[in-house]
Design an enzyme around this catalytic site. Structure first.
Site, mmCIF file in Angstrom:
data_model
loop_
_atom_site.group_PDB
_atom_site.id
_atom_site.type_symbol
_atom_site.label_atom_id
_atom_site.label_comp_id
_atom_site.label_asym_id
_atom_site.label_seq_id
_atom_site.Cartn_x
_atom_site.Cartn_y
_atom_site.Cartn_z
ATOM 1 N N ASP A 148 6.660 5.166 -9.943
ATOM 2 C CA ASP A 148 7.468 4.840 -8.762
ATOM 3 C C ASP A 148 8.962 4.771 -9.083
ATOM 4 O O ASP A 148 9.592 3.709 -9.044
ATOM 5 C CB ASP A 148 6.990 3.529 -8.132
ATOM 6 C CG ASP A 148 5.594 3.670 -7.541
ATOM 7 O OD1 ASP A 148 5.147 4.813 -7.362
ATOM 8 O OD2 ASP A 148 4.954 2.643 -7.268
ATOM 9 N N LYS A 151 3.851 12.557 -2.807
ATOM 10 C CA LYS A 151 4.744 11.499 -2.354
ATOM 11 C C LYS A 151 5.703 12.061 -1.312
ATOM 12 O O LYS A 151 6.455 12.995 -1.595
ATOM 13 C CB LYS A 151 5.544 10.914 -3.529
ATOM 14 C CG LYS A 151 6.407 9.726 -3.120
ATOM 15 C CD LYS A 151 7.002 9.030 -4.318
ATOM 16 C CE LYS A 151 7.836 7.826 -3.901
ATOM 17 N NZ LYS A 151 8.407 7.114 -5.064
ATOM 18 N N ARG A 189 2.867 14.540 -7.886
ATOM 19 C CA ARG A 189 2.933 13.786 -9.137
ATOM 20 C C ARG A 189 1.532 13.447 -9.629
ATOM 21 O O ARG A 189 0.576 13.407 -8.845
ATOM 22 C CB ARG A 189 3.785 12.526 -8.972
ATOM 23 C CG ARG A 189 3.326 11.570 -7.882
ATOM 24 C CD ARG A 189 4.311 10.420 -7.703
ATOM 25 N NE ARG A 189 3.723 9.330 -6.939
ATOM 26 C CZ ARG A 189 4.280 8.143 -6.781
ATOM 27 N NH1 ARG A 189 5.437 7.881 -7.351
ATOM 28 N NH2 ARG A 189 3.682 7.203 -6.077
ATOM 29 N N ASP A 203 8.143 6.102 8.312
ATOM 30 C CA ASP A 203 7.752 7.421 8.807
ATOM 31 C C ASP A 203 6.911 8.195 7.798
ATOM 32 O O ASP A 203 6.477 9.312 8.070
ATOM 33 C CB ASP A 203 8.986 8.240 9.204
ATOM 34 C CG ASP A 203 10.015 8.352 8.080
ATOM 35 O OD1 ASP A 203 9.613 8.361 6.890
ATOM 36 O OD2 ASP A 203 11.218 8.408 8.375
ATOM 37 N N ARG A 249 -2.324 -0.360 -9.953
ATOM 38 C CA ARG A 249 -1.180 -1.151 -10.389
ATOM 39 C C ARG A 249 -1.503 -2.643 -10.305
ATOM 40 O O ARG A 249 -2.562 -3.029 -9.814
ATOM 41 C CB ARG A 249 0.034 -0.811 -9.532
ATOM 42 C CG ARG A 249 -0.277 -0.984 -8.062
ATOM 43 C CD ARG A 249 0.541 -0.111 -7.129
ATOM 44 N NE ARG A 249 0.426 1.320 -7.319
ATOM 45 C CZ ARG A 249 1.432 2.161 -7.087
ATOM 46 N NH1 ARG A 249 2.593 1.715 -6.677
ATOM 47 N NH2 ARG A 249 1.282 3.450 -7.267
ATOM 48 N N ASP A 304 3.993 -4.426 -7.582
ATOM 49 C CA ASP A 304 3.326 -3.243 -7.037
ATOM 50 C C ASP A 304 3.843 -1.956 -7.661
ATOM 51 O O ASP A 304 3.290 -0.880 -7.412
ATOM 52 C CB ASP A 304 3.480 -3.183 -5.510
ATOM 53 C CG ASP A 304 4.926 -3.281 -5.056
ATOM 54 O OD1 ASP A 304 5.507 -4.363 -5.233
ATOM 55 O OD2 ASP A 304 5.476 -2.292 -4.537
ATOM 56 N N ASN A 305 4.870 -2.051 -8.493
ATOM 57 C CA ASN A 305 5.397 -0.873 -9.188
ATOM 58 C C ASN A 305 5.091 -0.898 -10.680
ATOM 59 O O ASN A 305 5.664 -0.112 -11.436
ATOM 60 C CB ASN A 305 6.912 -0.762 -8.985
ATOM 61 C CG ASN A 305 7.275 -0.439 -7.557
ATOM 62 O OD1 ASN A 305 6.505 0.185 -6.828
ATOM 63 N ND2 ASN A 305 8.451 -0.871 -7.124
ATOM 64 N N GLY A 330 0.793 -1.222 0.000
ATOM 65 C CA GLY A 330 0.000 0.000 0.000
ATOM 66 C C GLY A 330 0.823 1.268 0.000
ATOM 67 O O GLY A 330 2.054 1.252 0.099
#
Length: 592
Positions: A357, A196, A266, A208, A273, A347-348, A173
């Protein structure tokens, strides 16, 4: 069912996994509202190789650009009404079932935020914002940093899973990316805006939620560089930096250090994806899987698949087949400009086959098929030569994610057939591309051998990939003994024992295909860039920015907007020359 397709040998991939073509990219002008073929991409004889999912509607547009955010608005976010969204989990959690998104607010910075760069064309032609008036204003900086959420925005973090380095990682995620909303511009294009580096989300796990300066600069510059190279990609509108810091162990060697944090605004037509579907299929969330796939079909595949109240197996097969083909096209294009993504996890990989990504990516300097841009990739799974094979692995995992939606057993066989088309499609696209890199307008039975020979020369002499192809436009077939120093990359290549043979074979193919010299040079210059985002160029911009000097970013951005044109400033800075020795020690990792 076992896979029936056996990929070609790694040697062939290594030899042929390169080349470029200027694709026609249909876009819409926010200024005029008319549809046009981008002038930067209009000189290829090949026609369009890639689908551009952003050009849905072209309408007459008002020429007025927004001078204030007070009169700029997000549009109605259709996915809010059609997809399951969680609003309960406010802190990082390991697993959140049966949702596609979670509501979450960006985390404001504690320190003052500085605007490092904008992409004026993105602001004006996509977001209908005045690129001269807005960026200097405090309201704009607050918006693009996540310090202020505009009216009409419903910030969301997307839940997805993925295969990372070949292994299923379950729920991943958006751990540091937050989607602000959707904007439909005056040309009728739909764009999703995402920050992002804007703080923790329910999917941050132990992270974080921040992105550090170095990775943010690289993503901002590369997404725009790829666009101007003609590669399907997400876009970057702005880049800000704060004095807030985050601890990072850049090379995972126990040396933690504080780094300044930054945010990239972005954009993409959608951020869905492969892993968006995988997480639902893997966990038996078939109802949510169907909701999501049907939504994506309605919103992003209407040019190819008719809108239905209820989609059937044939629609899912057609959707998968399109993704297979366009993923193959995208990777062929990556190879053509010497680009290595670095983290080709499922996932990319975008369902719209655009590059997303940007992490530890890299462009080839010397031609080395084994080039690994990611220091974290110790086994070289995502090396330059392996990208086509990885693409096949990823679309196969996507195929498995579609299975719960299929009602007929025969549909799974048809999914196999669509998958089997991956490599034939890749090779067709790739060969059309490298033919143009050599300046060949028409096919020739000896073109593959010619390319193999040229690439083997580059590899064995460690000659620069980008410059060698570009300098073919300078070639003189009398260079049998000595290549002039102006063609520095080919001069190095000419030391190879088969250089003379290459020149003779090249000349014969050109004569046989009846390519006029003026046309050969024009095609080479239109398909082989002078400038790419080399690691050393990005590193110099990063070091300057850390001292609050953002001029290197602006200068690089300006050069990379016209990568096929020689530019005096860029030549003075050595951007088309051999990479300096100090740059060979640079390393990029997943730590960002």
């Amino acid at each position: 069912m076992e896979e029936r397709f056996v990929p070609p040998s790694r040697l062939l991939v290594a030899l042929f996994a390169v080349a470029t073509v200027r694709s026609h990219e249909w876009q819409s002008s926010a200024r005029t509202g008319t549809c046009y073929v981008n002038a930067n991409h209009s000189d290829t004889p090949l026609g369009s190789l890639f689908f551009t999912p952003t050009s849905r509607v072209c309408s007459v547009a008002d020429k007025t650009l927004h001078r204030s955010l007070q009169d700029w608005r997000f549009n109605s976010f259709r996915l809010l009404e059609q997809l399951p969204i969680d609003s309960y989990f406010k802190t990082p959690a390991r697993f959140i079932p049966r949702v596609i998104f979670s509501k979450i607010e960006p985390t404001p910075f504690r320190s003052k935020v500085k605007l490092m760069a904008i992409t004026k064309s993105v602001l004006e032609d996509i977001l209908d914002m005045n690129g001269d008036k807005l960026p200097g204003r405090e309201e704009f900086v607050d918006f693009v940093s996540g310090n202020v959420v505009l009216p009409g925005s419903v910030p969301l973090a997307h839940r997805y899973g993925g295969h990372q380095f070949g292994s299923w990682a379950n729920q991943l995620g958006d751990g540091r990316a937050i989607m602000l909303g959707e904007y439909v511009n005056k040309a009728g294009e739909h764009w999703e805006l995402q920050l992002k580096g804007s703080g923790k989300t329910p999917y941050s796990r132990s992270g974080d939620g921040r992105a550090v300066l170095r990775s943010s600069i690289r993503e901002f510059l590369c997404s725009e560089a790829m666009y101007h190279l003609g590669v399907p990609t997400s876009r970057a509108a702005s880049l800000v930096v704060s004095d807030d810091t985050a601890y990072r162990d850049q090379f995972y060697d126990g040396h933690m250090k504080q780094e300044r944090t930054a945010v990239v605004l972005r954009l993409a037509p959608t951020w869905f994806r492969f892993g968006s579907l995988e997480i639902l299929a893997k966990n038996g969330e078939t109802k949510e899987l169907k909701q999501l796939v049907d939504f994506i079909l309605r919103e992003h595949f209407t040019d190819w698949i008719s809108v239905r109240k209820q989609y059937v197996d044939e629609d899912y097969i057609a959707m998968f087949g399109l993704i297979v083909n366009k993923t193959a096209d995208m990777i062929a294009k990556w190879q053509s400009v010497g680009f290595s993504h670095g983290v080709c996890n499922t996932d990319n990989f975008s369902l719209l086959s655009i590059t997303i990504d940007f992490g530890p990516f890299g462009f080839l300097d010397a031609y080395n098929p084994d080039f690994i841009p990611n220091f974290s990739d110790s086994e070289g799974r995502y090396s330059y030569k392996n990208q086509p094979d990885v693409g096949l692995f990823n679309v196969n995992k996507l195929r498995e994610a579609f299975w719960p939606l299929l009602r007929k057993e025969s549909s799974k066989e048809k999914m196999h057939e669509a998958l089997d088309n991956y490599y034939p499609r890749f090779w067709r696209t790739f060969q059309r591309i490298f033919r143009n890199k050599l300046g060949l307008i028409r096919e020739d039975p000896k073109e593959r051998e010619l390319m193999q020979l040229f690439l083997s020369i580059l590899q064995e002499t460690k000659s620069d990939f980008t410059a060698s192809f570009r300098q073919l436009g300078l070639i003189n077939f009398e260079w049998l003994e000595e290549v002039p120093s102006t063609a520095w990359a080919l001069k190095k290549a000419s030391k190879h024992k088969k250089w003379t043979q290459f020149l003779k074979d090249y000349e014969e193919v050109l004569k046989r295909t009846k390519v006029a010299e003026i046309d050969r040079v024009k095609l080479i210059n239109a398909t082989n860039p002078v400038y790419i985002l080399r690691n050393w160029m990005a590193e110099r911009a990063i070091r300057a920015a850390d001292m609050n000097d953002f001029s290197e970013i602006w200068d690089l951005q300006k050069v990379l907007e016209k990568p096929f044109d020689e530019q005096a400033y860029a030549e003075e800075r050595g951007f088309s020359k051999e990479a300096p020795n100090w740059s060979k020690q640079l390393k990029v990792s997943c730590s960002s």
